[in-house]
Design a protein around this motif. Structure first.
Motif, PDB file in Angstrom:
ATOM      1  N   ARG A 120      -1.796   3.394 -10.636  1.00 60.35           N
ATOM      2  CA  ARG A 120      -1.513   4.127 -10.942  1.00 60.35           C
ATOM      3  C   ARG A 120      -2.281   5.661  -9.904  1.00 60.35           C
ATOM      4  O   ARG A 120      -1.301   6.535  -9.663  1.00 60.35           O
ATOM      5  CB  ARG A 120      -2.127   4.916 -12.465  1.00 60.35           C
ATOM      6  N   GLU A 121      -3.103   5.077  -9.059  1.00 64.47           N
ATOM      7  CA  GLU A 121      -3.525   5.920  -8.175  1.00 64.47           C
ATOM      8  C   GLU A 121      -2.833   5.856  -7.116  1.00 64.47           C
ATOM      9  O   GLU A 121      -2.919   7.038  -5.864  1.00 64.47           O
ATOM     10  CB  GLU A 121      -4.972   5.710  -6.970  1.00 64.47           C
ATOM     11  N   ARG A 122      -1.283   5.385  -7.447  1.00 62.98           N
ATOM     12  CA  ARG A 122      -0.455   5.402  -6.073  1.00 62.98           C
ATOM     13  C   ARG A 122       1.328   6.108  -6.218  1.00 62.98           C
ATOM     14  O   ARG A 122       1.830   5.456  -5.739  1.00 62.98           O
ATOM     15  CB  ARG A 122      -0.413   4.192  -5.797  1.00 62.98           C
ATOM     16  N   VAL A 123       0.586   6.273  -7.866  1.00 66.63           N
ATOM     17  CA  VAL A 123       2.305   7.499  -8.598  1.00 66.63           C
ATOM     18  C   VAL A 123       2.528   8.395  -8.451  1.00 66.63           C
ATOM     19  O   VAL A 123       1.126   9.450  -8.484  1.00 66.63           O
ATOM     20  CB  VAL A 123       2.195   6.855  -9.692  1.00 66.63           C
ATOM     21  N   LEU A 124       2.931   9.141  -7.279  1.00 65.42           N
ATOM     22  CA  LEU A 124       2.377  10.482  -7.437  1.00 65.42           C
ATOM     23  C   LEU A 124       2.846  11.471  -8.622  1.00 65.42           C
ATOM     24  O   LEU A 124       2.259  12.417  -8.944  1.00 65.42           O
ATOM     25  CB  LEU A 124       4.332  11.194  -6.267  1.00 65.42           C
ATOM     26  N   ASN A 125       3.022  10.657  -9.288  1.00 59.40           N
ATOM     27  CA  ASN A 125       4.237  11.314 -11.248  1.00 59.40           C
ATOM     28  C   ASN A 125       2.092  11.884 -11.623  1.00 59.40           C
ATOM     29  O   ASN A 125       2.381  11.762 -12.211  1.00 59.40           O
ATOM     30  CB  ASN A 125       4.232  10.809 -12.006  1.00 59.40           C
ATOM     31  N   TYR A 126       1.460  10.809 -11.194  1.00 57.93           N
ATOM     32  CA  TYR A 126      -0.189  10.562 -11.807  1.00 57.93           C
ATOM     33  C   TYR A 126      -0.770  12.234 -11.737  1.00 57.93           C
ATOM     34  O   TYR A 126      -2.068  12.041 -12.321  1.00 57.93           O
ATOM     35  CB  TYR A 126      -0.307   9.807 -11.950  1.00 57.93           C
ATOM     36  N   GLY A 128       0.799  -1.709   0.089  1.00 60.72           N
ATOM     37  CA  GLY A 128      -0.109  -0.005   0.018  1.00 60.72           C
ATOM     38  C   GLY A 128       0.900   1.365  -0.465  1.00 60.72           C
ATOM     39  O   GLY A 128       0.130   2.288   0.043  1.00 60.72           O
ATOM     40  N   CYS A 129       1.898   0.989  -0.515  1.00 64.10           N
ATOM     41  CA  CYS A 129       2.746   2.555  -0.568  1.00 64.10           C
ATOM     42  C   CYS A 129       2.768   3.018  -1.435  1.00 64.10           C
ATOM     43  O   CYS A 129       2.020   2.948  -2.700  1.00 64.10           O
ATOM     44  CB  CYS A 129       4.343   1.551  -0.232  1.00 64.10           C
ATOM     45  N   TRP A 130       3.179   4.573  -1.679  1.00 63.56           N
ATOM     46  CA  TRP A 130       3.363   5.573  -2.296  1.00 63.56           C
ATOM     47  C   TRP A 130       4.485   4.949  -3.245  1.00 63.56           C
ATOM     48  O   TRP A 130       5.633   5.121  -2.192  1.00 63.56           O
ATOM     49  CB  TRP A 130       3.097   6.545  -1.923  1.00 63.56           C
ATOM     50  N   VAL A 131       4.025   5.413  -4.190  1.00 73.31           N
ATOM     51  CA  VAL A 131       5.633   5.536  -5.449  1.00 73.31           C
ATOM     52  C   VAL A 131       5.881   6.884  -5.839  1.00 73.31           C
ATOM     53  O   VAL A 131       4.734   6.883  -6.469  1.00 73.31           O
ATOM     54  CB  VAL A 131       5.437   4.031  -5.948  1.00 73.31           C
ATOM     55  N   SER A 132       7.454   6.827  -6.200  1.00 73.46           N
ATOM     56  CA  SER A 132       7.559   8.077  -6.856  1.00 73.46           C
ATOM     57  C   SER A 132       8.685   8.129  -7.783  1.00 73.46           C
ATOM     58  O   SER A 132       9.296   6.994  -7.831  1.00 73.46           O
ATOM     59  CB  SER A 132       8.391   9.449  -6.163  1.00 73.46           C
ATOM     60  N   ILE A 133       8.496   8.689  -9.118  1.00 69.87           N
ATOM     61  CA  ILE A 133       9.589   7.949 -10.482  1.00 69.87           C
ATOM     62  C   ILE A 133      10.103   9.062 -10.371  1.00 69.87           C
ATOM     63  O   ILE A 133       9.655  10.537 -11.033  1.00 69.87           O
ATOM     64  CB  ILE A 133       8.617   7.732 -11.822  1.00 69.87           C
ATOM     65  N   GLY A 134      11.184   8.932 -11.151  1.00 70.33           N
ATOM     66  CA  GLY A 134      12.538  10.602 -10.634  1.00 70.33           C
ATOM     67  C   GLY A 134      13.130   9.757 -12.039  1.00 70.33           C
ATOM     68  O   GLY A 134      13.843   8.742 -11.628  1.00 70.33           O
ATOM     69  N   THR A 135      14.205  10.197 -12.583  1.00 75.91           N
ATOM     70  CA  THR A 135      15.379  10.093 -13.574  1.00 75.91           C
ATOM     71  C   THR A 135      16.375  10.210 -12.824  1.00 75.91           C
ATOM     72  O   THR A 135      17.258   9.693 -13.254  1.00 75.91           O
ATOM     73  CB  THR A 135      15.154  10.704 -14.741  1.00 75.91           C
TER      74      THR A 135
END
Ligand SMILES: [Zn+2]
Length: 354
Positions: free
Chosen positions: A323-329, A291-298
């Motif tokens: 998708r609801e748990r990915v900050l980038n959306y 149930g964690c949040w995930v963040s995408i960074g290059t």
């Protein structure tokens, strides 16, 4: 069997031992570079194009790889840990081809560096390049003071950066890209950052990352639990600290770490650098299941490296992260709201001191 870029990377890394000293550097470079090739070497050859089109490949290496593609050597399963659990940008692109909206609806890249620390490019240039990749906002996250080797910023430099970002905002919003001012704060092995809450308060987003004692082989669960308990950080950057063919990264009881992160609300990063892929799909799937949040960074240090974003998107797809748990959306306002809520809880814990 067709020879994948990942297999080529492995074969190049293995060949390092066999070739003369002077050639080793180019083999290592090509091995790491293969993970970032945008297409399969085998398909480049099929199209009668030269492999020298690929990053870090000269005529001699091209010949060697050609032979491997024609006659694939067996790899066995003795792949060392520092080269295990990786994918490639080329595979990532094909995953995205099957799910294009995951790429087109992504709004942001949440880790990158500028000339304020160890990046090679000014903020404005990074922003415009990110815009051309379709992002609507980005977080500039240069290193904090404690990471001297990477040109970490003093509080004065951070304040100067804030002024520059404020000045750039209007011009860049006309260009269609919004800037968030973040930082990649260095965490010590107890999970504590090197920057006080007062200095962090004006920032939009705080990544916290380990950069030292990354070669420990013993269980590091306590440092991770401390890090995800630290209310000053929004995102745990490149969690394992691994580097392809250099170090395997830290070990922990990930189930416990992710459960705790889910309850404290810290996001875990998928660092898109092909040599990091940290978290990779396997661990990202565990984080998502917890149930964690995930963040995408290059984690880009140049405009070219911004294109690695596709590997992060492919990783969330392969891991099945909703998708609801990915900050980038989120759009920028939603993300700021998300981090403001975390900041409130930090203030409750630390008060308003320095
Ligand atoms: Zn870092």
């Amino acid at each position: 069997m067709t020879m994948t870029n990942l297999a080529i990377a492995e074969l190049l890394a293995r060949s390092v031992e066999e070739v003369e000293e002077v050639k080793r550097r180019s083999f290592r470079r090509a091995s790491r570079g293969a993970l970032a090739w945008p297409e399969e070497a085998a398909s480049v050859l099929e199209q009668d194009r030269p492999l020298t089109e690929l990053h870090a490949i000269g005529p001699r290496l091209a010949l060697r790889i050609e032979r491997w593609v024609e006659n694939p050597p067996a790899l066995g399963d003795a792949i060392p840990e520092a080269r295990s659990g990786f994918s490639t940008l080329s595979v990532g692109r094909s995953i995205i081809d099957g799910n294009p909206s995951w790429r087109s609806e992504l709004r942001a890249d949440l880790q990158m560096h500028s000339t304020y620390s160890d990046g090679t490019v000014a903020i404005e240039e990074m922003a415009l390049a990110a815009r051309s990749l379709g992002h609507s906002y980005i977080a500039i996250t240069d290193h904090s003071e404690g990471l001297r080797v990477a040109g970490g910023m003093t509080p004065e430099q951070l304040a100067e950066q804030k002024r520059e970002i404020d000045e750039l905002r209007e011009r860049l919003s006309d260009a269609g890209i919004r800037l968030l001012h973040g930082i990649e704060m260095n965490l010590d092995e107890d999970g504590e950052g090197d920057t006080g809450p007062k200095t962090l308060a004006p920032l939009d987003l705080v990544l916290g990352s380990f950069h030292s004692k990354l070669r420990r082989t013993s269980d590091q669960t306590p440092r991770y639990l401390a890090a995800v308990n630290n209310p000053l950080i929004d995102i745990l950057g490149h969690p394992r600290g691994r580097m392809y063919d250099r170090r395997a990264g830290l070990h922990a009881d990930w189930g416990r770490v992710f459960d705790r992160a889910a309850s404290t609300g810290v996001a875990l990063e998928i660092d898109c650098n092909p040599n990091r892929q940290d978290l990779n799909a396997e661990l990202a799937a565990k984080a998502a299941a917890a149930g964690c949040w995930v963040s995408i960074g290059t984690d880009a240090h140049s405009t070219y490296e911004l294109t690695f974003i596709d590997l992060g998107v492919a990783t969330v797809l392969a891991a099945g992260v909703p998708r609801e748990r990915v900050l980038n959306y989120m759009d920028a306002e939603e993300l700021l709201e998300w981090s403001a809520k975390r900041k409130m809880s930090a203030l409750d814990k630390y008060g308003k001191g320095s």
